[in-house]
Write an enzyme that holds these catalytic residues in place. Structure first.
Site, mmCIF file in Angstrom:
data_model
loop_
_atom_site.group_PDB
_atom_site.id
_atom_site.type_symbol
_atom_site.label_atom_id
_atom_site.label_comp_id
_atom_site.label_asym_id
_atom_site.label_seq_id
_atom_site.Cartn_x
_atom_site.Cartn_y
_atom_site.Cartn_z
ATOM 1 N N MET A 62 0.841 -1.198 0.000
ATOM 2 C CA MET A 62 0.000 0.000 0.000
ATOM 3 C C MET A 62 0.871 1.242 0.000
ATOM 4 S SD MET A 62 -3.272 -1.240 2.310
ATOM 5 C CE MET A 62 -2.383 -2.038 3.639
ATOM 6 N N CYS A 63 1.164 1.801 1.170
ATOM 7 C CA CYS A 63 1.830 3.094 1.222
ATOM 8 C C CYS A 63 3.278 3.053 0.747
ATOM 9 C CB CYS A 63 1.733 3.665 2.632
ATOM 10 S SG CYS A 63 0.018 3.924 3.160
ATOM 11 N N VAL A 64 3.998 1.974 1.046
ATOM 12 C CA VAL A 64 5.380 1.874 0.575
ATOM 13 C C VAL A 64 5.415 1.809 -0.943
ATOM 14 C CG1 VAL A 64 7.444 0.417 0.542
ATOM 15 C CG2 VAL A 64 6.258 0.854 2.700
#
Length: 204
Positions: A132-134
Site C-alpha cells: 500500500m503506502c510503501v
C-alpha cells in the site's frame, strides 16, 4: 509469532551500490509495529529502520518521516496512541515529518517540493505497508525520475487473510516480495538495508 529481531546480515553483496541522498520512512507508527496489530516482521522492521535512520543522519541525507492520518476509528486516527511515530524524530533542516491523507506520500502533501528543494536525486523507501503506502510512494518517486531503493528487509505488511474459493492465507513475507517486485526493473528491491549507503543532497 516471535517478535525478536533477526541479526542484520553483513553488507557486501552490492559493493558498488551508489549512495542515496534521502530516506523516506513510511508510516512506522505505533499501531503497526507494537501490540496486537503489529506486522509479523515488526521487530526486524524496527531494527532495520533504526539502523537506516542512524546512518542517514550521520551522513547528512534528508530524512522524511511520513505519518498516515487514518479515518475516525482507525488504529492510526490522528492524535491517538496508534498514530504516533515509533521512532523519535530529530527535527532540523535535514529531518522532518510530513502527514499524509493517502497511501501515496506525494498525494496532497509537500513531499515533492521538499525533495526538489533539497536537490534529492535518489532515495530509499522503507516502512509499512509494503503493498500500500510503501509501494504507492515508491511508484510515484519512480515516475518523477528518482532513483529508488526499497530494501527488501526494511518494509513489511500483514498476512492477507484466506478467502474461501479464492486462496488460503497469503503470508506477509510473500505479499511484501510481490509488492516490491511489482514496481518493475527500475526500482532496486533486492538490496538489504545494511547495503544502503547515504550522502548529503546536492543542494547542500
Amino acid at each position: 509469532m516471535s517478535q525478536h529481531a533477526e541479526p542484520a546480515p553483513p553488507a557486501g553483496n552490492t559493493p558498488d551500490l551508489p549512495p542515496v541522498d534521502a530516506l523516506i520512512v513510511v508510516d512506522v507508527q505505533s499501531a503497526f509495529v507494537t501490540g496486537d496489530g503489529a506486522v509479523p516482521a515488526a521487530a526486524r522492521l524496527v531494527d532495520r529502520t533504526t539502523d537506516l535512520l542512524a546512518r542517514a543522519r550521520r551522513d547528512g541525507a534528508l530524512v522524511v518521516h511520513l505519518q498516515n492520518d487514518g479515518p475516525p476509528g482507525a488504529e492510526d486516527e490522528p492524535h491517538t496512541p496508534g498514530w504516533e511515530l515509533h521512532h523519535p524524530v530529530e527535527p532540523g533542516p535535514r529531518e522532518l515529518v510530513i502527514r499524509k491523507p493517502h497511501d501515496d506520500g506525494f498525494a496532497e502533501t509537500p513531499l515533492g517540493g521538499v525533495l526538489a528543494d533539497a536537490g534529492v536525486r535518489a532515495l530509499a523507501v522503507c516502512g509499512v505497508m509494503s503493498e500500500m503506502c510503501v509501494q504507492a510512494t515508491a511508484r510515484t518517486a519512480l515516475a518523477r525520475g528518482y532513483r529508488v531503493v526499497v530494501p527488501h528487509d526494511a518494509h513489511a505488511t500483514q498476512d492477507v487473510p484466506a478467502a474461501p474459493g479464492i486462496s488460503e492465507v497469503v503470508p506477509a513475507a510473500t505479499v511484501s516480495r510481490v509488492a516490491a517486485y511489482a514496481l518493475g526493473s527500475d526500482a532496486e528491491v533486492t538490496v538489504r538495508a545494511s547495503e544502503v549507503t547515504f550522502t548529503a543532497p546536492a543542494a547542500d
